[in-house]
Scaffold this motif. Structure first.
Motif, PDB file in Angstrom:
ATOM      1  N   ASN A 121     -22.352  -8.826  47.314  1.00 31.95           N
ATOM      2  CA  ASN A 121     -20.968  -8.828  47.026  1.00 31.95           C
ATOM      3  C   ASN A 121     -20.499  -7.830  46.767  1.00 31.95           C
ATOM      4  OD1 ASN A 121     -21.764  -7.845  44.510  1.00 31.95           O
ATOM      5  ND2 ASN A 121     -20.147  -9.257  43.394  1.00 31.95           N
ATOM      6  N   GLN A 122     -21.181  -6.173  47.694  1.00 30.51           N
ATOM      7  CA  GLN A 122     -20.838  -5.142  47.345  1.00 30.51           C
ATOM      8  C   GLN A 122     -20.786  -3.984  48.688  1.00 30.51           C
ATOM      9  OE1 GLN A 122     -20.919  -2.250  44.128  1.00 30.51           O
ATOM     10  NE2 GLN A 122     -21.245  -4.198  42.741  1.00 30.51           N
ATOM     11  N   ALA A 123     -19.610  -3.625  49.182  1.00 30.13           N
ATOM     12  CA  ALA A 123     -20.054  -3.344  50.891  1.00 30.13           C
ATOM     13  C   ALA A 123     -18.700  -1.729  50.263  1.00 30.13           C
ATOM     14  CB  ALA A 123     -18.883  -4.194  51.839  1.00 30.13           C
ATOM     15  N   PHE A 124     -19.164  -1.631  52.012  1.00 30.57           N
ATOM     16  CA  PHE A 124     -18.239  -0.105  52.327  1.00 30.57           C
ATOM     17  C   PHE A 124     -18.072   0.235  53.844  1.00 30.57           C
ATOM     18  CE2 PHE A 124     -19.938   4.493  54.279  1.00 30.57           C
ATOM     19  CZ  PHE A 124     -18.781   5.040  53.710  1.00 30.57           C
ATOM     20  N   VAL A 125     -16.610   0.700  53.949  1.00 32.71           N
ATOM     21  CA  VAL A 125     -15.754   0.732  55.009  1.00 32.71           C
ATOM     22  C   VAL A 125     -15.521   2.178  55.343  1.00 32.71           C
ATOM     23  CG1 VAL A 125     -13.860  -0.471  56.008  1.00 32.71           C
ATOM     24  CG2 VAL A 125     -14.908  -1.550  54.358  1.00 32.71           C
ATOM     25  N   ALA A 126     -15.692   2.795  56.072  1.00 32.36           N
ATOM     26  CA  ALA A 126     -15.128   3.780  56.407  1.00 32.36           C
ATOM     27  C   ALA A 126     -15.202   4.208  58.094  1.00 32.36           C
ATOM     28  CB  ALA A 126     -16.242   4.934  55.982  1.00 32.36           C
ATOM     29  N   SER A 127     -15.284   5.139  58.397  1.00 34.11           N
ATOM     30  CA  SER A 127     -15.521   5.849  59.186  1.00 34.11           C
ATOM     31  C   SER A 127     -16.700   6.849  59.492  1.00 34.11           C
ATOM     32  CB  SER A 127     -14.921   6.687  59.750  1.00 34.11           C
ATOM     33  OG  SER A 127     -13.729   6.106  60.978  1.00 34.11           O
ATOM     34  N   ASP A 128     -18.257   7.015  60.038  1.00 35.30           N
ATOM     35  CA  ASP A 128     -19.456   7.364  60.647  1.00 35.30           C
ATOM     36  C   ASP A 128     -18.930   9.274  61.000  1.00 35.30           C
ATOM     37  OD1 ASP A 128     -22.049   8.696  60.498  1.00 35.30           O
ATOM     38  OD2 ASP A 128     -22.490   6.792  62.183  1.00 35.30           O
ATOM     39  N   GLU A 129     -19.134   9.768  59.178  1.00 29.01           N
ATOM     40  CA  GLU A 129     -18.665  11.042  58.603  1.00 29.01           C
ATOM     41  C   GLU A 129     -19.811  11.985  60.040  1.00 29.01           C
ATOM     42  OE1 GLU A 129     -16.752  12.473  57.711  1.00 29.01           O
ATOM     43  OE2 GLU A 129     -15.544  10.919  56.306  1.00 29.01           O
ATOM     44  N   ARG A 130     -20.912  11.569  60.113  1.00 28.14           N
ATOM     45  CA  ARG A 130     -21.887  12.015  61.372  1.00 28.14           C
ATOM     46  C   ARG A 130     -21.293  12.891  62.803  1.00 28.14           C
ATOM     47  NH1 ARG A 130     -26.676   8.186  60.901  1.00 28.14           N
ATOM     48  NH2 ARG A 130     -24.918   6.489  60.880  1.00 28.14           N
ATOM     49  N   GLU A 131     -20.370  11.665  63.233  1.00 27.34           N
ATOM     50  CA  GLU A 131     -19.230  11.639  64.067  1.00 27.34           C
ATOM     51  C   GLU A 131     -17.783  12.789  64.313  1.00 27.34           C
ATOM     52  OE1 GLU A 131     -17.677   7.791  65.341  1.00 27.34           O
ATOM     53  OE2 GLU A 131     -19.397   7.278  65.477  1.00 27.34           O
ATOM     54  N   SER A 132     -17.461  13.258  63.112  1.00 31.87           N
ATOM     55  CA  SER A 132     -16.363  13.815  63.532  1.00 31.87           C
ATOM     56  C   SER A 132     -16.751  15.200  63.116  1.00 31.87           C
ATOM     57  CB  SER A 132     -15.744  13.699  61.836  1.00 31.87           C
ATOM     58  OG  SER A 132     -16.716  13.745  60.298  1.00 31.87           O
ATOM     59  N   GLY A 133     -17.854  15.402  62.257  1.00 34.41           N
ATOM     60  CA  GLY A 133     -17.487  17.443  62.413  1.00 34.41           C
ATOM     61  C   GLY A 133     -19.080  17.376  64.114  1.00 34.41           C
ATOM     62  N   THR A 134     -19.245  16.274  64.272  1.00 39.50           N
ATOM     63  CA  THR A 134     -19.784  16.638  66.152  1.00 39.50           C
ATOM     64  C   THR A 134     -18.839  17.212  67.172  1.00 39.50           C
ATOM     65  OG1 THR A 134     -22.168  15.477  64.474  1.00 39.50           O
ATOM     66  CG2 THR A 134     -21.235  15.811  67.603  1.00 39.50           C
ATOM     67  N   LEU A 135     -18.390  15.965  67.210  1.00 40.26           N
ATOM     68  CA  LEU A 135     -17.049  16.212  67.867  1.00 40.26           C
ATOM     69  C   LEU A 135     -16.116  17.392  68.181  1.00 40.26           C
ATOM     70  CD1 LEU A 135     -15.953  12.860  67.444  1.00 40.26           C
ATOM     71  CD2 LEU A 135     -17.001  13.545  70.076  1.00 40.26           C
ATOM     72  N   GLN A 136     -15.456  17.312  66.188  1.00 36.33           N
ATOM     73  CA  GLN A 136     -15.330  19.089  66.051  1.00 36.33           C
ATOM     74  C   GLN A 136     -15.929  20.102  67.241  1.00 36.33           C
ATOM     75  OE1 GLN A 136     -15.056  19.993  61.988  1.00 36.33           O
ATOM     76  NE2 GLN A 136     -13.219  20.385  61.465  1.00 36.33           N
ATOM     77  N   THR A 137     -17.134  20.073  66.247  1.00 41.41           N
ATOM     78  CA  THR A 137     -17.601  21.963  66.344  1.00 41.41           C
ATOM     79  C   THR A 137     -17.750  21.900  67.808  1.00 41.41           C
ATOM     80  OG1 THR A 137     -18.221  21.497  64.378  1.00 41.41           O
ATOM     81  CG2 THR A 137     -19.630  22.923  65.474  1.00 41.41           C
ATOM     82  N   ILE A 138     -17.830  21.017  68.805  1.00 46.19           N
ATOM     83  CA  ILE A 138     -18.906  20.546  69.738  1.00 46.19           C
ATOM     84  C   ILE A 138     -17.352  21.343  70.571  1.00 46.19           C
ATOM     85  CG2 ILE A 138     -19.313  19.643  71.754  1.00 46.19           C
ATOM     86  CD1 ILE A 138     -21.236  17.932  70.376  1.00 46.19           C
ATOM     87  N   GLU A 139     -16.320  20.752  70.419  1.00 48.39           N
ATOM     88  CA  GLU A 139     -14.965  21.193  71.305  1.00 48.39           C
ATOM     89  C   GLU A 139     -14.339  22.305  70.971  1.00 48.39           C
ATOM     90  OE1 GLU A 139     -11.439  20.734  73.625  1.00 48.39           O
ATOM     91  OE2 GLU A 139     -13.356  19.368  73.651  1.00 48.39           O
ATOM     92  N   ILE A 140     -14.293  22.793  69.621  1.00 46.87           N
ATOM     93  CA  ILE A 140     -14.666  24.769  69.209  1.00 46.87           C
ATOM     94  C   ILE A 140     -15.334  25.433  69.904  1.00 46.87           C
ATOM     95  CG2 ILE A 140     -14.271  26.383  67.138  1.00 46.87           C
ATOM     96  CD1 ILE A 140     -13.144  23.689  65.105  1.00 46.87           C
ATOM     97  N   CYS A 141     -16.278  25.265  70.278  1.00 47.96           N
ATOM     98  CA  CYS A 141     -17.353  25.273  71.175  1.00 47.96           C
ATOM     99  C   CYS A 141     -17.181  25.554  72.460  1.00 47.96           C
ATOM    100  CB  CYS A 141     -19.102  24.775  70.634  1.00 47.96           C
ATOM    101  SG  CYS A 141     -20.013  25.365  68.951  1.00 47.96           S
ATOM    102  N   ASP A 142     -16.489  24.798  72.555  1.00 40.83           N
ATOM    103  CA  ASP A 142     -16.297  24.735  74.198  1.00 40.83           C
ATOM    104  C   ASP A 142     -15.617  25.295  74.355  1.00 40.83           C
ATOM    105  OD1 ASP A 142     -18.322  22.837  74.720  1.00 40.83           O
ATOM    106  OD2 ASP A 142     -17.172  20.759  75.004  1.00 40.83           O
ATOM    107  N   ILE A 143     -13.650  25.506  73.579  1.00 40.22           N
ATOM    108  CA  ILE A 143     -12.652  25.916  74.074  1.00 40.22           C
ATOM    109  C   ILE A 143     -13.181  27.526  73.586  1.00 40.22           C
ATOM    110  CG2 ILE A 143     -10.609  26.893  72.527  1.00 40.22           C
ATOM    111  CD1 ILE A 143     -10.633  23.977  71.733  1.00 40.22           C
ATOM    112  N   LEU A 144     -13.759  28.195  72.561  1.00 41.84           N
ATOM    113  CA  LEU A 144     -14.791  29.198  72.562  1.00 41.84           C
ATOM    114  C   LEU A 144     -14.585  29.790  73.862  1.00 41.84           C
ATOM    115  CD1 LEU A 144     -15.900  29.544  68.860  1.00 41.84           C
ATOM    116  CD2 LEU A 144     -13.444  30.845  69.674  1.00 41.84           C
TER     117      LEU A 144
END
Length: 314
Positions: A121-144
């Motif tokens: 009777n317990q649960a967890f609602v969020a976004s998958d943090e494995r996506e967040s930093g991955t999307l962020q870092t790859i885009e920064i690398c591409d800009i650089l």
């Protein structure tokens, strides 16, 4: 009931109708832009439903205060509890208290340390943090890479080290670099925590700037820290086109900074969607219905090219 699915739509989340339910909510901190949107998402969802009373408390970043709030909710006879944990490593006691009293509990946004052993009777609602930093870092690398900055020297600003989101988002950075997903060679100058705080980030960036070390990019675990760092850079006369800055959450302040040509990358985390989804899960559990124990609302990359799509969200 150990179910897991990678993404869910709000249409699915909003399928519950509840009658005369009281939900206690303990938020880690009211004074946080992202968590304010999340909290308001729950409140607005409750106001749109008949017979749902939501009681929201501010834990003020105090673990003991938050546990007291949970115990008080239990004693007052709430039908379910929603918790945005102050410290994700301290959630076992919260789960135990709710389980002993037979009160459903839903964690929101921050993953509890006991995620693998949550009661039915317990649960967890969020976004998958494995996506967040991955999307962020790859885009920064591409800009650089597009700028021809190779190798690139970077700083990393971390959130609260006791918080699972900060741990995973920072690990995402390391994984992108280690797994050759970065389009340029990276030299990390330093990494320190600024505890999700704009003010602390401004102080930390000021200290880094005082060393005189040249750098090409800043990767911050959230937008508030990225904005604090930007304030320090502007105060020091650094031209925004000379450095790439990325955050996470796509808050309205972050989008304003992006529109001003200061913030280069952020990642949309649906705060209102998480809040509404947590309330929906709590109501279902209070009514004896089964819910998936992990409900993930997808992250989305935000850049100057698509930022207009997000200006009315967070």
């Amino acid at each position: 009931m150990k179910k897991l699915f990678a993404a869910t739509t709000l249409a699915t989340l909003m399928s519950t109708s509840a009658m005369a339910e009281t939900i206690g909510v303990s938020m880690a901190l009211f004074d946080d832009n992202f968590l304010t949107v999340l909290r308001n998402g729950m409140i607005e969802q409750a106001e749109a439903m008949d017979g749902v009373d939501i009681q929201v408390e501010d834990a003020q970043n105090d673990v003991a205060r938050q546990l007291d709030q949970i115990n008080n909710f239990i004693a007052s006879g709430v039908d379910a509890i929603i918790v945005n944990p102050v410290d994700t490593s301290a959630t076992q006691a919260m789960s135990d208290a709710a389980a002993s009293a037979g009160v459903p509990l839903v964690y929101v946004n921050r993953m509890p340390v006991n995620i693998e052993t949550l009661p039915d009777n317990q649960a967890f609602v969020a976004s998958d943090e494995r996506e967040s930093g991955t999307l962020q870092t790859i885009e920064i690398c591409d800009i650089l890479a597009e700028q021809g900055t190779d190798p690139a020297r970077i700083y990393v600003m971390m959130g609260e080290l006791s918080n699972q989101a900060a741990v995973v988002r920072t690990q995402d950075i390391d994984d992108v670099i280690a797994n050759d997903q970065c389009a340029v060679e990276i030299e990390e100058i330093d990494r320190q925590t600024a505890n999700w705080s704009r003010d602390e980030a401004q102080d930390l960036m000021t200290n880094w700037l005082s060393t005189g070390e040249p750098f090409d990019a800043l990767i911050a675990n959230n937008d508030e820290m990225a904005i604090g760092a930007l304030q320090a850079m502007k105060a020091s006369g650094i031209a925004m086109e000379e450095v790439v800055v990325g955050g996470i959450d796509a808050t309205q302040d972050a989008l304003l900074a992006m529109a001003a040509g200061e913030l280069d990358v952020t990642v949309f985390q649906d705060a209102a969607g998480q809040g509404a989804g947590a309330l929906d899960a709590a109501l279902k559990l209070a009514n004896g219905e089964e819910v998936d124990q992990r409900v993930y609302v997808p992250f989305q990359l935000v850049t100057p090219e698509n930022m207009s799509e997000f200006t009315t969200k967070n």
